[in-house]
Write a protein that holds these residues in place. Structure first.
Motif, PDB file in Angstrom:
ATOM      1  N   LYS A  86       0.814  -1.208   0.000  1.00  0.00           N
ATOM      2  CA  LYS A  86       0.000   0.000   0.000  1.00  0.00           C
ATOM      3  C   LYS A  86       0.855   1.269   0.000  1.00  0.00           C
ATOM      4  CE  LYS A  86      -4.055  -2.046   2.213  1.00  0.00           C
ATOM      5  NZ  LYS A  86      -5.026  -1.635   1.172  1.00  0.00           N
ATOM      6  N   GLY A  87       2.175   1.096   0.008  1.00  0.00           N
ATOM      7  CA  GLY A  87       3.061   2.257   0.017  1.00  0.00           C
ATOM      8  C   GLY A  87       3.095   2.959   1.360  1.00  0.00           C
ATOM      9  N   LEU A  88       2.734   2.236   2.414  1.00  0.00           N
ATOM     10  CA  LEU A  88       2.700   2.780   3.774  1.00  0.00           C
ATOM     11  C   LEU A  88       4.054   2.541   4.441  1.00  0.00           C
ATOM     12  CD1 LEU A  88       0.780   3.983   5.988  1.00  0.00           C
ATOM     13  CD2 LEU A  88       0.218   1.632   6.600  1.00  0.00           C
ATOM     14  N   ARG A  89       4.597   3.578   5.083  1.00  0.00           N
ATOM     15  CA  ARG A  89       5.899   3.458   5.731  1.00  0.00           C
ATOM     16  C   ARG A  89       5.707   3.460   7.243  1.00  0.00           C
ATOM     17  NH1 ARG A  89       9.957   4.803   1.885  1.00  0.00           N
ATOM     18  NH2 ARG A  89      11.475   5.086   3.549  1.00  0.00           N
ATOM     19  N   ILE A  90       6.341   2.492   7.918  1.00  0.00           N
ATOM     20  CA  ILE A  90       6.227   2.359   9.372  1.00  0.00           C
ATOM     21  C   ILE A  90       7.293   3.202  10.061  1.00  0.00           C
ATOM     22  CG2 ILE A  90       6.356   0.770  11.326  1.00  0.00           C
ATOM     23  CD1 ILE A  90       5.568  -1.477   9.351  1.00  0.00           C
ATOM     24  N   VAL A  91       6.857   4.022  11.022  1.00  0.00           N
ATOM     25  CA  VAL A  91       7.783   4.772  11.873  1.00  0.00           C
ATOM     26  C   VAL A  91       7.423   4.446  13.318  1.00  0.00           C
ATOM     27  CG1 VAL A  91       8.569   7.047  12.638  1.00  0.00           C
ATOM     28  CG2 VAL A  91       8.069   6.650  10.218  1.00  0.00           C
ATOM     29  N   ALA A  92       8.408   3.915  14.052  1.00  0.00           N
ATOM     30  CA  ALA A  92       8.192   3.552  15.459  1.00  0.00           C
ATOM     31  C   ALA A  92       9.142   4.352  16.333  1.00  0.00           C
ATOM     32  CB  ALA A  92       8.424   2.054  15.659  1.00  0.00           C
ATOM     33  N   LEU A  93       8.624   4.869  17.446  1.00  0.00           N
ATOM     34  CA  LEU A  93       9.462   5.668  18.334  1.00  0.00           C
ATOM     35  C   LEU A  93      10.653   4.882  18.845  1.00  0.00           C
ATOM     36  CD1 LEU A  93       7.026   7.568  18.134  1.00  0.00           C
ATOM     37  CD2 LEU A  93       7.186   7.941  20.601  1.00  0.00           C
ATOM     38  N   ASP A  94      10.491   3.565  19.019  1.00  0.00           N
ATOM     39  CA  ASP A  94      11.579   2.747  19.576  1.00  0.00           C
ATOM     40  C   ASP A  94      12.499   2.188  18.505  1.00  0.00           C
ATOM     41  OD1 ASP A  94       9.836   0.885  18.470  1.00  0.00           O
ATOM     42  OD2 ASP A  94      10.110  -0.590  20.071  1.00  0.00           O
ATOM     43  N   LEU A  95      12.348   2.651  17.258  1.00  0.00           N
ATOM     44  CA  LEU A  95      13.180   2.166  16.162  1.00  0.00           C
ATOM     45  C   LEU A  95      13.776   3.361  15.401  1.00  0.00           C
ATOM     46  CD1 LEU A  95      14.266  -0.208  14.562  1.00  0.00           C
ATOM     47  CD2 LEU A  95      12.159  -0.215  13.216  1.00  0.00           C
ATOM     48  N   PRO A  96      14.932   3.879  15.847  1.00  0.00           N
ATOM     49  CA  PRO A  96      15.524   5.076  15.246  1.00  0.00           C
ATOM     50  C   PRO A  96      15.759   4.981  13.742  1.00  0.00           C
ATOM     51  CG  PRO A  96      16.597   4.573  17.330  1.00  0.00           C
ATOM     52  CD  PRO A  96      15.697   3.409  17.026  1.00  0.00           C
ATOM     53  N   THR A  97      16.034   3.771  13.228  1.00  0.00           N
ATOM     54  CA  THR A  97      16.277   3.655  11.789  1.00  0.00           C
ATOM     55  C   THR A  97      15.031   3.981  10.972  1.00  0.00           C
ATOM     56  OG1 THR A  97      15.740   1.281  11.822  1.00  0.00           O
ATOM     57  CG2 THR A  97      18.056   1.891  12.093  1.00  0.00           C
ATOM     58  N   SER A  98      13.861   3.936  11.606  1.00  0.00           N
ATOM     59  CA  SER A  98      12.626   4.230  10.876  1.00  0.00           C
ATOM     60  C   SER A  98      12.317   5.720  10.824  1.00  0.00           C
ATOM     61  CB  SER A  98      11.446   3.496  11.528  1.00  0.00           C
ATOM     62  OG  SER A  98      11.137   4.045  12.799  1.00  0.00           O
ATOM     63  N   HIS A  99      12.973   6.522  11.663  1.00  0.00           N
ATOM     64  CA  HIS A  99      12.639   7.931  11.775  1.00  0.00           C
ATOM     65  C   HIS A  99      12.940   8.714  10.492  1.00  0.00           C
ATOM     66  CE1 HIS A  99      13.063   7.697  16.466  1.00  0.00           C
ATOM     67  NE2 HIS A  99      12.204   6.824  15.968  1.00  0.00           N
ATOM     68  N   ALA A 100      13.854   8.200   9.683  1.00  0.00           N
ATOM     69  CA  ALA A 100      14.225   8.898   8.448  1.00  0.00           C
ATOM     70  C   ALA A 100      13.030   9.054   7.510  1.00  0.00           C
ATOM     71  CB  ALA A 100      15.350   8.142   7.732  1.00  0.00           C
ATOM     72  N   ALA A 101      12.044   8.172   7.646  1.00  0.00           N
ATOM     73  CA  ALA A 101      10.862   8.251   6.786  1.00  0.00           C
ATOM     74  C   ALA A 101      10.068   9.523   7.027  1.00  0.00           C
ATOM     75  CB  ALA A 101       9.968   7.031   7.001  1.00  0.00           C
ATOM     76  N   MET A 102      10.299  10.186   8.179  1.00  0.00           N
ATOM     77  CA  MET A 102       9.592  11.423   8.497  1.00  0.00           C
ATOM     78  C   MET A 102      10.284  12.638   7.889  1.00  0.00           C
ATOM     79  SD  MET A 102       6.928  10.757  10.616  1.00  0.00           S
ATOM     80  CE  MET A 102       6.678  12.022  11.858  1.00  0.00           C
ATOM     81  N   GLN A 103      11.429  12.437   7.254  1.00  0.00           N
ATOM     82  CA  GLN A 103      12.129  13.541   6.609  1.00  0.00           C
ATOM     83  C   GLN A 103      11.500  13.820   5.250  1.00  0.00           C
ATOM     84  OE1 GLN A 103      16.242  12.416   6.373  1.00  0.00           O
ATOM     85  NE2 GLN A 103      16.477  12.179   8.583  1.00  0.00           N
ATOM     86  N   PRO A 104      11.493  15.091   4.832  1.00  0.00           N
ATOM     87  CA  PRO A 104      10.906  15.432   3.532  1.00  0.00           C
ATOM     88  C   PRO A 104      11.535  14.667   2.376  1.00  0.00           C
ATOM     89  CG  PRO A 104      11.332  17.403   4.821  1.00  0.00           C
ATOM     90  CD  PRO A 104      11.987  16.263   5.558  1.00  0.00           C
ATOM     91  N   THR A 105      12.834  14.377   2.486  1.00  0.00           N
ATOM     92  CA  THR A 105      13.512  13.612   1.444  1.00  0.00           C
ATOM     93  C   THR A 105      14.526  12.682   2.070  1.00  0.00           C
ATOM     94  OG1 THR A 105      14.969  13.753  -0.494  1.00  0.00           O
ATOM     95  CG2 THR A 105      15.207  15.478   1.163  1.00  0.00           C
ATOM     96  N   LEU A 106      14.713  11.530   1.464  1.00  0.00           N
ATOM     97  CA  LEU A 106      15.686  10.557   1.970  1.00  0.00           C
ATOM     98  C   LEU A 106      17.005  10.626   1.205  1.00  0.00           C
ATOM     99  CD1 LEU A 106      13.376   7.435   2.498  1.00  0.00           C
ATOM    100  CD2 LEU A 106      14.185   9.054   4.202  1.00  0.00           C
ATOM    101  N   GLY A 107      17.209  11.688   0.452  1.00  0.00           N
ATOM    102  CA  GLY A 107      18.441  11.829  -0.307  1.00  0.00           C
ATOM    103  C   GLY A 107      18.342  11.142  -1.650  1.00  0.00           C
ATOM    104  N   ASP A 108      19.473  10.647  -2.164  1.00  0.00           N
ATOM    105  CA  ASP A 108      19.467  10.010  -3.478  1.00  0.00           C
ATOM    106  C   ASP A 108      18.817   8.629  -3.398  1.00  0.00           C
ATOM    107  OD1 ASP A 108      21.433   8.106  -2.590  1.00  0.00           O
ATOM    108  OD2 ASP A 108      22.976   9.600  -2.956  1.00  0.00           O
ATOM    109  N   ASP A 109      18.600   8.031  -4.561  1.00  0.00           N
ATOM    110  CA  ASP A 109      17.895   6.749  -4.625  1.00  0.00           C
ATOM    111  C   ASP A 109      18.650   5.647  -3.895  1.00  0.00           C
ATOM    112  OD1 ASP A 109      15.771   5.000  -5.771  1.00  0.00           O
ATOM    113  OD2 ASP A 109      17.498   4.077  -6.762  1.00  0.00           O
ATOM    114  N   PHE A 110      19.979   5.631  -4.014  1.00  0.00           N
ATOM    115  CA  PHE A 110      20.776   4.598  -3.347  1.00  0.00           C
ATOM    116  C   PHE A 110      20.611   4.690  -1.835  1.00  0.00           C
ATOM    117  CE2 PHE A 110      24.727   3.327  -1.207  1.00  0.00           C
ATOM    118  CZ  PHE A 110      24.800   2.006  -1.603  1.00  0.00           C
ATOM    119  N   THR A 111      20.695   5.911  -1.291  1.00  0.00           N
ATOM    120  CA  THR A 111      20.555   6.111   0.151  1.00  0.00           C
ATOM    121  C   THR A 111      19.178   5.670   0.621  1.00  0.00           C
ATOM    122  OG1 THR A 111      22.098   7.982   0.099  1.00  0.00           O
ATOM    123  CG2 THR A 111      20.630   7.806   2.016  1.00  0.00           C
ATOM    124  N   ALA A 112      18.156   6.031  -0.132  1.00  0.00           N
ATOM    125  CA  ALA A 112      16.784   5.670   0.229  1.00  0.00           C
ATOM    126  C   ALA A 112      16.611   4.160   0.255  1.00  0.00           C
ATOM    127  CB  ALA A 112      15.809   6.301  -0.757  1.00  0.00           C
TER     128      ALA A 112
END
Length: 204
Positions: free
Chosen positions: A91-117
């Motif tokens: 569904k194109g839904l991204r999970i962000v959990a407070l206890d999972l710092p690696t997921s917090h990047a999804a809250m940024q307006p952009t994740l950088g280049d395609d490789f980084t994303a």
């Protein structure tokens, strides 16, 4: 970016809404707001949760599923977790959990280049799987300890089991019979939608 906050507790005597302020503050710190809330008292060991299903039905590609912790979303067995995660991803839904710092990047307006994303997505997926597995193991261990405690209490003649709140369940049945929806019944009876569904299915 549409942020959907999901709050869950396992039983009626737990406050599913308790983490609302934490999720709100987390979003506000990033200059965002939670646009929709989904709150329920239901077991994390099943995907058949009314509010979770409503969230997945409402969601659009690019939306954020914001949760306090992975165990609020899942205490599912491995194969069922994979099915839920695949449904979320489809569904194109991204999970962000407070206890999972690696997921917090999804809250940024952009994740950088395609490789980084793509790298961040791969890392996040691995961490989600690991934490979901930990949540399931914790559930199984607690169930095992509970069973051992019940067995000991039974052997000592102390175990009486859980009792149903008959008056409350009768009130739920009356509201349903009067034509109230599950959600309105839950509000008037001050119970969870899970309990209303239980009465609807099994009676008083």
């Amino acid at each position: 970016m549409f942020i959907r906050g999901y709050l869950r507790a396992s039983t009626d005597d737990q406050n599913a809404d308790r983490a609302r302020d934490q999720l709100t503050a987390f979003a506000n710190e990033r200059g965002m707001a939670i646009a929709s809330w989904y709150v329920e008292n239901a077991s994390g060991t099943t995907v058949d949760r009314p509010e979770l299903r409503r969230l997945l039905k409402d969601t659009q590609p690019g939306d954020i599923l914001l949760i306090e912790a992975i165990d609020r979303l899942s205490r599912l067995p491995g194969d069922e977790w994979q099915m839920l995660r695949n449904e979320i991803e489809s569904k194109g839904l991204r999970i962000v959990a407070l206890d999972l710092p690696t997921s917090h990047a999804a809250m940024q307006p952009t994740l950088g280049d395609d490789f980084t994303a793509r790298m961040l997505d791969a890392i996040n997926r691995m961490m989600l799987d690991m934490m979901a597995a930990i949540a399931r193991k914790d559930y199984e261990q607690r169930r095992q300890r509970q069973a051992q405690g019940i067995l000991k209490a039974q052997q000592e003649g102390r175990y009486k089991g859980r009792t149903k709140d008959t008056d409350k369940r009768r009130r739920i049945a009356e509201l349903l019979a009067a034509g109230f929806s599950v959600r309105k019944t839950a509000e008037h009876a001050q119970v969870s939608t899970y309990t209303v569904h239980n009465v609807k299915k099994h009676g008083i």
